[in-house]
Design a protein around this motif. Structure first.
Motif, short mmCIF file in Angstrom:
data_model
loop_
_atom_site.label_atom_id
_atom_site.label_comp_id
_atom_site.label_asym_id
_atom_site.label_seq_id
_atom_site.Cartn_x
_atom_site.Cartn_y
_atom_site.Cartn_z
N GLY A 43 0.79 -1.23 0.00
CA GLY A 43 0.00 0.00 0.00
C GLY A 43 0.82 1.27 0.00
O GLY A 43 0.25 2.37 0.08
N GLU A 44 2.16 1.18 -0.13
CA GLU A 44 3.01 2.36 -0.13
C GLU A 44 3.86 2.36 -1.40
O GLU A 44 4.59 1.41 -1.67
N PHE A 45 3.78 3.46 -2.16
CA PHE A 45 4.41 3.53 -3.47
C PHE A 45 5.42 4.67 -3.53
O PHE A 45 5.16 5.77 -3.02
N ARG A 46 6.54 4.36 -4.15
CA ARG A 46 7.51 5.39 -4.49
C ARG A 46 7.08 5.98 -5.83
O ARG A 46 6.94 5.26 -6.82
N VAL A 47 6.86 7.30 -5.88
CA VAL A 47 6.30 7.94 -7.07
C VAL A 47 7.36 8.79 -7.75
O VAL A 47 8.07 9.57 -7.09
N LEU A 48 7.45 8.65 -9.06
CA LEU A 48 8.29 9.52 -9.89
C LEU A 48 7.38 10.15 -10.94
O LEU A 48 6.72 9.43 -11.69
N TRP A 49 7.38 11.47 -10.99
CA TRP A 49 6.51 12.20 -11.93
C TRP A 49 7.38 13.16 -12.74
O TRP A 49 7.99 14.06 -12.20
N LYS A 50 7.49 12.90 -14.04
CA LYS A 50 8.32 13.70 -14.93
C LYS A 50 7.43 14.45 -15.92
O LYS A 50 6.63 13.84 -16.63
N VAL A 51 7.61 15.77 -15.98
CA VAL A 51 6.80 16.62 -16.86
C VAL A 51 7.70 17.41 -17.78
O VAL A 51 8.68 18.04 -17.33
N PRO A 52 7.43 17.42 -19.10
CA PRO A 52 8.25 18.21 -20.03
C PRO A 52 8.20 19.70 -19.69
O PRO A 52 7.18 20.21 -19.20
N MET A 53 9.30 20.39 -19.97
CA MET A 53 9.38 21.83 -19.71
C MET A 53 9.63 22.58 -21.01
O MET A 53 10.24 22.05 -21.95
N LYS A 68 -8.70 7.05 -2.16
CA LYS A 68 -7.93 7.63 -1.05
C LYS A 68 -6.44 7.44 -1.29
O LYS A 68 -5.95 6.33 -1.48
N THR A 69 -5.70 8.53 -1.27
CA THR A 69 -4.24 8.52 -1.33
C THR A 69 -3.73 9.64 -0.43
O THR A 69 -4.44 10.63 -0.19
N GLU A 70 -2.53 9.48 0.06
CA GLU A 70 -1.92 10.55 0.86
C GLU A 70 -0.40 10.51 0.71
O GLU A 70 0.19 9.44 0.54
N ALA A 92 -1.42 4.39 -0.74
CA ALA A 92 -2.66 4.11 -1.48
C ALA A 92 -3.02 2.66 -1.23
O ALA A 92 -2.64 1.76 -1.98
N PRO A 93 -3.75 2.38 -0.14
CA PRO A 93 -4.05 0.99 0.24
C PRO A 93 -4.81 0.22 -0.84
O PRO A 93 -4.68 -1.00 -0.94
N ALA A 94 -5.60 0.91 -1.64
CA ALA A 94 -6.40 0.23 -2.68
C ALA A 94 -6.22 0.97 -4.00
O ALA A 94 -7.12 1.69 -4.46
N LEU A 95 -5.06 0.79 -4.62
CA LEU A 95 -4.78 1.51 -5.87
C LEU A 95 -5.50 0.87 -7.05
O LEU A 95 -6.02 1.56 -7.92
#
Length: 333
Positions: A43-53, A68-70, A92-95
């Motif tokens: 239920g715990e995720f390492r998140v990487l978010w890459k956005v073009p500039m 539900k996420t936090e 996110a316990p229930a992704l």
């Protein structure tokens, strides 16, 4: 016959320059955004978010979940190679089963690629577009969904890769005869397929910046060979274009691998994703070659005639733009 060839080249150049202007205007925006969620604990995720500039401004995109996420850690931001990268930990316990929306995507011209990796080894890869900025996260990937995503990514990459298409166009201009053209395109395909696979699978490691600069130089070389041929001096590209296509195709394959590394490959489906990305590149290349040959057929029927000086326009235009790319890319080392 010479006037027909001139008309064909001029017509091709017009379309190519139109595509160039569009690609230059949206050079950063057409690169996909990328969201990776890797489950480190239940239920715990390492998140990487890459956005073009674009310059110092990033696209206003944000992942949004229906359930539900936090945030479990403070986000860390970093600007790398024309993109803003943000990393954090999310609970996110229930992704599975949640609807993921890439907020703001509908107002752009880019896509977003999402990869979810669970502790049990299952994965999911999704492609979000301005027309479809939301999707339900399923339990796991299917082979067909991965194949479809990477096939379309490969097609888009080559069709928006103006430098690669410029090289192919230059080869088409300098190559005479159907059989020689088939050999040349086949050699280019085999060469960049080899280095794409070797680099993506980690067998070859080459810095991307010199590769991109050398790709631009390869276009300058073929453009110069076209000029030499029109002056009656046959170089290697005019006599054996398939040799030039193979040698420089190895470089272009490394360029494709660099783009694929930015996108990423789904765990558990790496060979499949690599295969279909490469098939997409080949499909896009054949679409371009088919379009050029179709223009050739149309011009032959029209019996158009152009002044003799127009023969110099395509090679000088392609070579000049490629030299600009070379200088620009060297300056970014």
């Amino acid at each position: 016959m010479k006037s027909v060839r001139l008309a064909v080249v001029a017509f091709n150049l017009l379309g190519w320059l139109t595509m160039l202007s569009m690609s230059t205007a949206f050079a950063h925006e057409v690169r996909p955004a990328y969201l990776q969620l890797h489950e480190e604990r239940p239920g715990e995720f390492r998140v990487l978010w890459k956005v073009p500039m674009q310059g110092n401004m990033k696209l206003a995109l944000e992942p949004q979940f229906s359930g539900k996420t936090e945030e479990a850690s403070t986000a860390v931001n970093q600007d790398v190679n024309g993109a803003r990268i943000r990393t954090w930990t999310m609970r996110a316990p229930a992704l599975r089963g949640q609807t993921l929306t890439i907020g703001g995507l509908e107002a752009t011209m880019t896509d977003a690629l999402v990869q979810v990796e669970y502790m049990d080894g299952t994965t999911w890869t999704g492609r979000f577009t301005p027309r479809a900025p939301a999707a339900v996260i399923p339990a796991a990937d299917t082979a067909s969904s991965v194949a479809g995503v990477y096939l379309s990514l490969g097609i888009e990459h080559i069709l928006f890769g103006v430098d690669h298409l410029s090289f192919v166009l230059a080869l088409l201009i300098i190559t005479h005869g159907t059989w020689l053209l088939v050999k040349t395109i086949t050699a280019f395909t085999i060469a960049h397929s080899i280095t794409l696979a070797l680099a993506t699978l980690g067998f070859v490691h080459v810095p991307q910046a010199p590769v991109e600069a050398t790709i631009a130089l390869s276009i300058v070389f073929v453009a110069a060979e076209i000029i030499r041929r029109d002056q009656g001096k046959l170089g290697i590209a005019a006599q054996a274009p398939w040799v030039v296509a193979f040698c420089f195709g190895l470089l272009h394959g490394l360029g494709f691998a660099g783009a694929l590394s930015e996108i990423g490959l789904p765990e558990g489906h790496i060979p499949l994703a690599l295969l279909f990305f490469n098939l997409g590149v080949e499909a896009g290349q054949l679409i371009f070659v088919g379009a050029v040959l179709s223009i050739l057929a149309i011009v032959r029927r029209a019996h158009l005639s152009l002044p003799t000086w127009t023969v110099r326009i395509p090679a000088y235009a392609i070579g000049s733009l490629a030299m600009f790319w070379t200088i620009q890319r060297i300056a970014m080392f």
